[in-house]
Design a protein around this motif. Structure first.
Motif, PDB file in Angstrom:
ATOM      1  N   UNK A  40      -2.669  10.319  13.435  1.00 27.37           N
ATOM      2  CA  UNK A  40      -1.965  11.434  13.827  1.00 27.37           C
ATOM      3  C   UNK A  40      -1.181  12.356  12.880  1.00 27.37           C
ATOM      4  N   UNK A  41      -0.215  11.479  12.175  1.00 25.52           N
ATOM      5  CA  UNK A  41       0.764  12.335  11.094  1.00 25.52           C
ATOM      6  C   UNK A  41      -0.344  12.867  10.262  1.00 25.52           C
ATOM      7  N   UNK A  42      -1.401  12.270   9.619  1.00 27.13           N
ATOM      8  CA  UNK A  42      -2.453  12.833   8.699  1.00 27.13           C
ATOM      9  C   UNK A  42      -3.215  14.003   9.183  1.00 27.13           C
ATOM     10  N   UNK A  43      -3.470  13.965  10.406  1.00 26.22           N
ATOM     11  CA  UNK A  43      -4.227  15.057  11.119  1.00 26.22           C
ATOM     12  C   UNK A  43      -3.361  16.604  11.180  1.00 26.22           C
ATOM     13  N   UNK A  44      -1.871  16.060  11.523  1.00 22.54           N
ATOM     14  CA  UNK A  44      -1.020  17.171  11.641  1.00 22.54           C
ATOM     15  C   UNK A  44      -0.794  17.970  10.146  1.00 22.54           C
ATOM     16  N   UNK A  45      -0.942  17.419   9.112  1.00 27.30           N
ATOM     17  CA  UNK A  45      -0.955  17.861   7.818  1.00 27.30           C
ATOM     18  C   UNK A  45      -2.293  18.411   7.328  1.00 27.30           C
ATOM     19  N   UNK A  46      -3.334  18.392   8.292  1.00 30.75           N
ATOM     20  CA  UNK A  46      -4.620  18.923   7.797  1.00 30.75           C
ATOM     21  C   UNK A  46      -5.441  17.762   7.060  1.00 30.75           C
ATOM     22  N   UNK A  92       0.882  -1.145   0.050  1.00 31.94           N
ATOM     23  CA  UNK A  92       0.137   0.041   0.049  1.00 31.94           C
ATOM     24  C   UNK A  92       0.669   1.225  -0.187  1.00 31.94           C
ATOM     25  N   UNK A  93       0.200   2.581   0.261  1.00 29.32           N
ATOM     26  CA  UNK A  93       0.893   3.661  -0.068  1.00 29.32           C
ATOM     27  C   UNK A  93       1.973   4.127   1.267  1.00 29.32           C
ATOM     28  N   UNK A  94       3.031   3.978   1.105  1.00 31.13           N
ATOM     29  CA  UNK A  94       3.989   4.466   2.111  1.00 31.13           C
ATOM     30  C   UNK A  94       3.911   5.870   2.576  1.00 31.13           C
ATOM     31  N   UNK A  95       4.298   6.163   3.648  1.00 31.03           N
ATOM     32  CA  UNK A  95       4.195   7.332   4.568  1.00 31.03           C
ATOM     33  C   UNK A  95       4.530   8.482   3.706  1.00 31.03           C
ATOM     34  N   UNK A  96       5.740   8.625   3.380  1.00 33.20           N
ATOM     35  CA  UNK A  96       6.236   9.786   2.561  1.00 33.20           C
ATOM     36  C   UNK A  96       5.459  10.005   1.269  1.00 33.20           C
ATOM     37  N   UNK A  97       5.040   9.000   0.631  1.00 32.01           N
ATOM     38  CA  UNK A  97       4.442   9.116  -0.577  1.00 32.01           C
ATOM     39  C   UNK A  97       2.885   9.706  -0.168  1.00 32.01           C
ATOM     40  N   UNK A  98       2.389   9.028   0.835  1.00 34.96           N
ATOM     41  CA  UNK A  98       1.031   9.584   1.320  1.00 34.96           C
ATOM     42  C   UNK A  98       0.995  11.151   1.661  1.00 34.96           C
ATOM     43  N   UNK A  99       1.948  11.746   2.370  1.00 34.33           N
ATOM     44  CA  UNK A  99       2.093  12.883   2.609  1.00 34.33           C
ATOM     45  C   UNK A  99       2.388  14.016   1.548  1.00 34.33           C
ATOM     46  N   UNK A 100       3.174  13.400   0.571  1.00 35.04           N
ATOM     47  CA  UNK A 100       3.683  14.003  -0.755  1.00 35.04           C
ATOM     48  C   UNK A 100       2.144  14.136  -1.601  1.00 35.04           C
ATOM     49  N   UNK A 101       1.082  13.403  -1.322  1.00 35.78           N
ATOM     50  CA  UNK A 101      -0.157  13.592  -2.219  1.00 35.78           C
ATOM     51  C   UNK A 101      -0.780  14.559  -1.478  1.00 35.78           C
ATOM     52  N   UNK A 102      -0.610  15.343  -0.416  1.00 36.45           N
ATOM     53  CA  UNK A 102      -1.167  16.375   0.238  1.00 36.45           C
ATOM     54  C   UNK A 102      -2.834  16.017   0.260  1.00 36.45           C
ATOM     55  N   UNK A 103      -3.313  14.932   0.921  1.00 39.03           N
ATOM     56  CA  UNK A 103      -4.629  14.641   0.975  1.00 39.03           C
ATOM     57  C   UNK A 103      -5.144  15.472   1.766  1.00 39.03           C
ATOM     58  N   UNK A 104      -6.720  15.791   1.994  1.00 38.56           N
ATOM     59  CA  UNK A 104      -7.459  16.413   2.836  1.00 38.56           C
ATOM     60  C   UNK A 104      -8.460  15.127   3.361  1.00 38.56           C
ATOM     61  N   UNK A 105      -8.421  14.085   2.669  1.00 36.26           N
ATOM     62  CA  UNK A 105      -9.279  12.831   3.326  1.00 36.26           C
ATOM     63  C   UNK A 105      -8.560  11.612   2.718  1.00 36.26           C
ATOM     64  N   UNK A 106      -8.232  10.529   3.636  1.00 40.27           N
ATOM     65  CA  UNK A 106      -7.842   9.318   3.138  1.00 40.27           C
ATOM     66  C   UNK A 106      -8.559   8.337   3.728  1.00 40.27           C
ATOM     67  N   UNK A 107      -9.009   7.423   2.653  1.00 40.35           N
ATOM     68  CA  UNK A 107      -9.844   6.229   3.021  1.00 40.35           C
ATOM     69  C   UNK A 107      -9.114   4.968   3.040  1.00 40.35           C
ATOM     70  N   UNK A 108      -9.454   4.176   4.161  1.00 42.09           N
ATOM     71  CA  UNK A 108      -8.910   2.984   4.107  1.00 42.09           C
ATOM     72  C   UNK A 108      -9.978   1.930   4.684  1.00 42.09           C
TER      73      UNK A 108
END
Length: 344
Positions: A153-159, A121-137
């Motif tokens: 928590x990490x996703x919340x930190x980037x909005x 699945x999508x690794x952390x750095x790649x996920x943050x680089x996509x600049x999502x405002x919602x992630x579905x799992x």
């Protein structure tokens, strides 16, 4: 549908990569022009509880990332609600669907140019680089740091808000039912302010299933084996579905899982001896990209001639309508049409 790891990674790659129902099926993309347009701010903020977290949306998300999770429920729900333009990266897709055009529509979605990690699945750095405002799992697995994923928590930190689909909080899909598919639709309807579309799809699905169930009856419930078509064509009973949403779908279609008692988890590892001595009245073989479910079903019926299913050559091939998602009514209808012809 979610599949327990580590089997998920292998099966999703090898075997996993919604027949149109009656008029008014819930399973196509919503075309309700009276629904509220996704993205408008009227009616916000929206807040909902999700696996112990309070998610608040000030507006409809515009950059949605859909994680793989050996699921197709989330991306299919987004498409059914007409929200495909909100997806900036999708990793889901089985290559087959009961809904005409859906598999191709999924293939056309952007992937974000992501290289998946060893956990599939999508690794952390790649996920943050996509600049999502919602992630579905589909389950909590998609947010576990030990697997190299961005945590909630990490996703919340980037909005970014993070959502886990119904019954996924404990990464245990064995308790999923059709009601969870409806909950997923309702949650996405609230988040994107398209509640009217979601409720219309749910009402149509409930009516389609009720129409079938009312005709199928409950006097005699054929015993059904549900399994995946082996990518190599070899007989493999290591992933026979024992629990989960498939049992709810079978019940609505007037059938029962022949191997429900074999395991309390999603899958049962059934020996050939056990399979040979169980009365299997019908097969439901799940099709995916790279497999031939019909050929696989015929092979099994020939290999086990003692099954009642072999004597009547009774089998059904299905794909994503058997999983968590917006098109379970199609699976109910197709199974019932084969097992109870008068219920069609």
């Amino acid at each position: 549908m979610s599949i327990k790891r580590p089997a998920a990674a292998t099966l999703a790659t090898a075997a996993l990569c919604l027949l149109t129902a009656a008029c008014g099926s819930s399973s196509g993309t919503a075309n309700d022009t009276t629904g509220k347009a996704a993205g408008q701010t009227t009616g916000y903020p929206v807040t909902l509880e999700n696996c112990g977290r309070k998610l608040t949306f000030e507006q409809a998300p515009e950059r949605v990332v859909v994680m793989n999770g050996a699921s197709v429920a989330e991306v299919s729900t987004m498409l059914a609600l007409g929200l495909e333009d909100r997806i900036v990266a999708n990793q889901q897709g089985y290559g087959r669907s009961e809904v005409p055009g859906r598999a191709d529509a999924i293939k056309k979605l952007p992937t974000g140019g992501v290289t998946l990690n060893g956990a599939g699945d999508i690794p952390r750095e790649a996920m943050l680089g996509l600049r999502p405002d919602l992630v579905l799992s589909v389950t909590s697995y998609g947010y576990e740091q030990k697997n190299g994923f961005a945590t909630r928590e990490q996703l919340q930190q980037v909005g970014a808000n993070s959502y886990i689909s119904p019954q996924g909080c404990e990464d245990d899909p064995s308790k999923m039912t059709v009601a969870d598919s409806y909950q997923l639709l309702r949650d996405m309807g609230r988040i994107f302010h398209v509640e009217d579309r979601a409720e219309k799809l749910i009402a149509e699905s409930e009516k389609n299933i009720a129409d079938v169930t009312g005709k199928a009856g409950t006097d005699k419930r054929p015993k059904v084996m549900v399994l995946f078509a082996g990518p190599t064509g070899e007989t493999d009973f290591s992933l026979v579905l024992a629990q989960g949403i498939v049992n709810d779908i079978l019940a609505e279609a007037g059938a029962a899982n022949a191997f429900e008692e074999s395991a309390e988890t999603l899958f049962a590892n059934v020996s050939k001896e056990k399979a040979a001595t169980t009365d299997v009245d019908a097969l439901v073989v799940i099709d995916a990209s790279g497999t031939d479910a019909a050929a696989y079903a015929k092979k099994l019926l020939k290999e086990f001639p003692q099954w009642p299913a072999a004597k009547t050559r009774t089998y059904v091939t299905l794909s994503d309508s058997m999983y968590l998602g917006p098109s379970n009514d199609l699976a109910v209808k197709k199974i019932a049409e084969v097992l109870h012809p008068d219920a069609g």
